[in-house]
Design a protein around this motif. Structure first.
Motif, short mmCIF file in Angstrom:
data_model
loop_
_atom_site.label_atom_id
_atom_site.label_comp_id
_atom_site.label_asym_id
_atom_site.label_seq_id
_atom_site.Cartn_x
_atom_site.Cartn_y
_atom_site.Cartn_z
N SER B 231 1.08 -1.14 0.41
CA SER B 231 0.05 -0.13 0.28
C SER B 231 0.51 1.04 -0.45
CB SER B 231 -0.88 0.23 0.93
OG SER B 231 -1.56 1.55 1.02
N THR B 232 0.66 2.21 -1.16
CA THR B 232 1.95 3.35 -1.31
C THR B 232 1.36 4.16 -0.21
OG1 THR B 232 1.72 2.91 -3.56
CG2 THR B 232 2.80 4.85 -3.34
N LEU B 233 -0.25 4.08 0.06
CA LEU B 233 -0.96 5.52 0.60
C LEU B 233 0.33 4.75 1.81
CD1 LEU B 233 -2.54 7.32 1.78
CD2 LEU B 233 -4.68 6.03 1.97
N LEU B 234 0.03 3.80 2.94
CA LEU B 234 0.23 3.20 4.56
C LEU B 234 2.06 4.04 4.27
CD1 LEU B 234 -1.41 0.15 5.39
CD2 LEU B 234 -1.66 2.76 6.11
N ILE B 235 2.84 3.78 2.97
CA ILE B 235 4.26 3.94 2.59
C ILE B 235 3.98 5.89 3.33
CG2 ILE B 235 6.42 4.05 1.65
CD1 ILE B 235 5.36 1.35 0.27
N ILE B 236 3.60 5.78 1.98
CA ILE B 236 3.99 8.07 2.53
C ILE B 236 3.80 8.35 3.41
CG2 ILE B 236 2.67 10.06 1.85
CD1 ILE B 236 2.07 8.61 -0.90
N THR B 239 5.67 7.20 6.42
CA THR B 239 6.79 7.86 6.07
C THR B 239 6.83 9.59 6.63
OG1 THR B 239 7.84 6.72 4.78
CG2 THR B 239 8.98 8.57 4.87
#
Lengths: 97, 458
Positions: B231-236, B239
């Motif tokens: 999930s890109t959203l969780l990474i963004i 971070t």
């Protein structure tokens, strides 16, 4: 997902994170911490994803617990931050009195 | 809904979080920023229900969401301003716990199919999530005063903590090699233990810094679980919180004049305090509200120094009344705000803003310190550590090196205190015994009300 893409996203997000809060007065430290705290409550998305593909009762039980905790973190976090910031406005009201 | 649409909405939510942090950094846009963040989080959650429709276990998921809402919203709505910091600590802790649970479930689910990278990120999430969870619970208990607020140091403490850390690392390796449920459980337990040991030696005054640090930790765990869950959203989001939280932790430490390292490990090196001397009965000068009113009436400049006691007594409106009264008598009044007065940075600003105290009367530490020499009376209301000269004079005490409000330079000092009990950091304050100090015992609000009426009648 492509590993390189992930690393790029990570590194860029680090810089954005540094940049957006680099100049903030100590007055706002507490609400900012609280707001950032609410944002990581978005782990709720992860909790729902794992609940969706849970196969055993153990997995489901743990992921439901994660949903409860994440919801408390996210919703409670935004509400409490809003309450803190509510105190900052209303200066005009004070001047009118 | 197709994957592209879903990802785009996730990206939009990520942008919302950036705008939220940006907004929260400026007083004017802060509230809007928070709402934008809430919007992003809500959209990110709702879109899941549409994209993955129908979700398996939907009833259970909705039930769990409802339980979370029923617990979280009233807690956040009803909490007193004085208890805000511990609530934030608690929310942060449960977030860390949630991240650890998510990682554990995903690990159980993937079983032997997990790639090495996924296992490593899982291990990271479990370790840091558990540390954040148990550490936050300890900070909560310290702030709620369910346990001592002093640094808890026991003999050989640093060896125990080092051994626990080594065990955590060992168990991490074990999980990566063995891929079993038992090693993961052991790892989780050891990490919880490490979180407790990590926070116990931190002294009361440094707790806010630790909350901020654990907050950044939780952010990183969310980012790591984003990798495992694709999930890109969780990474963004994770971070962003990790990075901004780290900066914020440093800013807070700077505001208190402490190195981050000193905060976290200072308790290990600090010598136990000389408690014997503190036990003696020493004379103090206590006064009546009338004495205080007379002193104020003939002052030209008064500086009010608020602390946690003001928040506890909910005396912010009364203190404003007193300040307004003094101003109407032509006295120059300022509030001296220590950046970490109260239980969290900015606590006093929030509290006084609630009582509509004009912003220009609030003076930050650097502004107000040089003026104490020309100040006739400094009124310290429920503050102790932030005016304790020991921070400048006694190396080895837990708050040594913290910048303080130098009220001792004022011609007279009035302390409004409940009792002779020392402040949050548990250190005796020499200033209380100074001949130019007058103490007014009692609840801050009750005392202030009496001073106001005494001053009115003069």
């Amino acid at each position: 997902m492509d590993a390189m893409a992930i690393v790029s996203i990570f590194v860029l997000a680090v810089f954005v994170g540094f940049e957006v809060v680099s100049k903030v007065s100590s007055t706002l430290h507490t609400p900012l911490m609280s707001g950032a705290n609410a944002i990581h409550g978005v782990i709720l998305v992860g909790a729902i994803i794992v609940a969706d593909h849970s196969e055993t009762n153990l997995e489901l039980g743990l992921s439901l617990a994660a949903i409860v905790l994440a919801t408390i973190n996210m919703v409670g976090g935004f509400v409490v931050t809003d309450r803190m910031l509510e105190m900052f406005k209303g200066k005009k009201k004070g001047a009118d009195k | 809904m197709n994957r592209t649409m879903y990802d785009l909405i996730g990206l939009a939510a990520g942008v919302c979080f950036i705008l939220a942090l940006k907004g929260l950094s400026h007083p004017k846009t802060a509230r809007r920023g928070n709402l934008i963040g809430a919007l992003g989080a809500t959209v990110a959650t709702l879109v899941l229900f549409v994209y993955n429709a129908p979700l398996n276990n939907l009833g259970w998921i909705l039930g769990a969401l409802a339980v979370g809402l029923i617990i979280g919203v009233p807690a956040a709505r009803k909490v007193q301003m004085t208890q805000m910091p511990q609530l934030v600590a608690l929310f942060n802790g449960v977030g860390g716990g949630a991240a650890a649970l998510v990682a554990i479930v995903e690990y159980l689910n993937l079983g032997a199919e997990a790639t090495t990278a996924e296992v490593i990120f899982t291990v990271f999430t479990v370790v840091v999530g558990c540390i954040s969870f148990s550490g936050s619970i300890i900070t909560f208990m310290k702030l709620q005063e369910l346990m001592t607020t002093r640094p808890v140091v026991f003999p050989g403490g640093r060896f125990v903590i080092a051994a626990t850390l080594a065990a955590v690392l060992g168990a991490s390796g074990w999980v990566v090699v063995e891929l079993g449920t038992t090693p993961l459980l052991v790892l989780a337990v050891l990490s919880l233990l490490f979180g407790i040991l990590f926070v116990l030696p931190v002294g009361g005054a440094d707790v806010p810094i630790v909350i901020s640090l654990l907050n950044a930790f939780t952010g990183l765990t969310v980012a790591a679980s984003g990798y495992v869950l694709d999930s890109t959203l969780l990474i963004i989001a994770g971070t962003l919180v990790g990075a901004s939280g780290t900066i914020l932790t440093r800013l807070m430490a700077d505001a208190m004049g402490r190195s981050l390292f000193g905060t976290l490990f200072g308790a290990f090196t600090a010598k136990p305090q000389d408690v014997a001397a503190a036990g003696e009965e020493r004379p103090v000068r206590s006064g009546s509200p009338d004495d205080v009113a007379i002193l104020l009436n003939y002052a030209r400049r008064v500086v009010i120094v608020p602390g946690f006691g003001l928040a506890v007594a909910q005396a912010q409106h009364t203190v404003r009344e007193l300040a307004d009264l003094m101003i109407s008598k032509g006295i120059d009044v300022a509030y001296g705000i220590h950046p970490v007065a109260g239980r969290m940075p900015g606590h006093m600003n929030v509290l006084l803003a609630e009582a509509n105290v004009p912003y220009d009367q609030l003076a930050e530490m650097d502004e107000v310190n040089p003026t104490f020499g020309q100040t006739d009376v400094a009124i310290v209301i429920g503050a102790n550590d932030v005016v304790n000269p020991a921070a400048q004079t006694s190396p080895g005490c837990p708050i040594y090196g913290m910048p303080i409000l130098e009220v001792s330079n004022a011609a007279n000092v009035i302390f409004l205190k409940r009792s002779m009990r020392p402040g949050f950091a548990g250190i005796e304050n020499e200033l209380l015994y100074d001949p130019k100090t007058m103490l007014l015992f009692g609840d801050a609000k009750a005392s202030l009300t009496k001073v106001v009426s005494a001053l009115k009648s003069l």
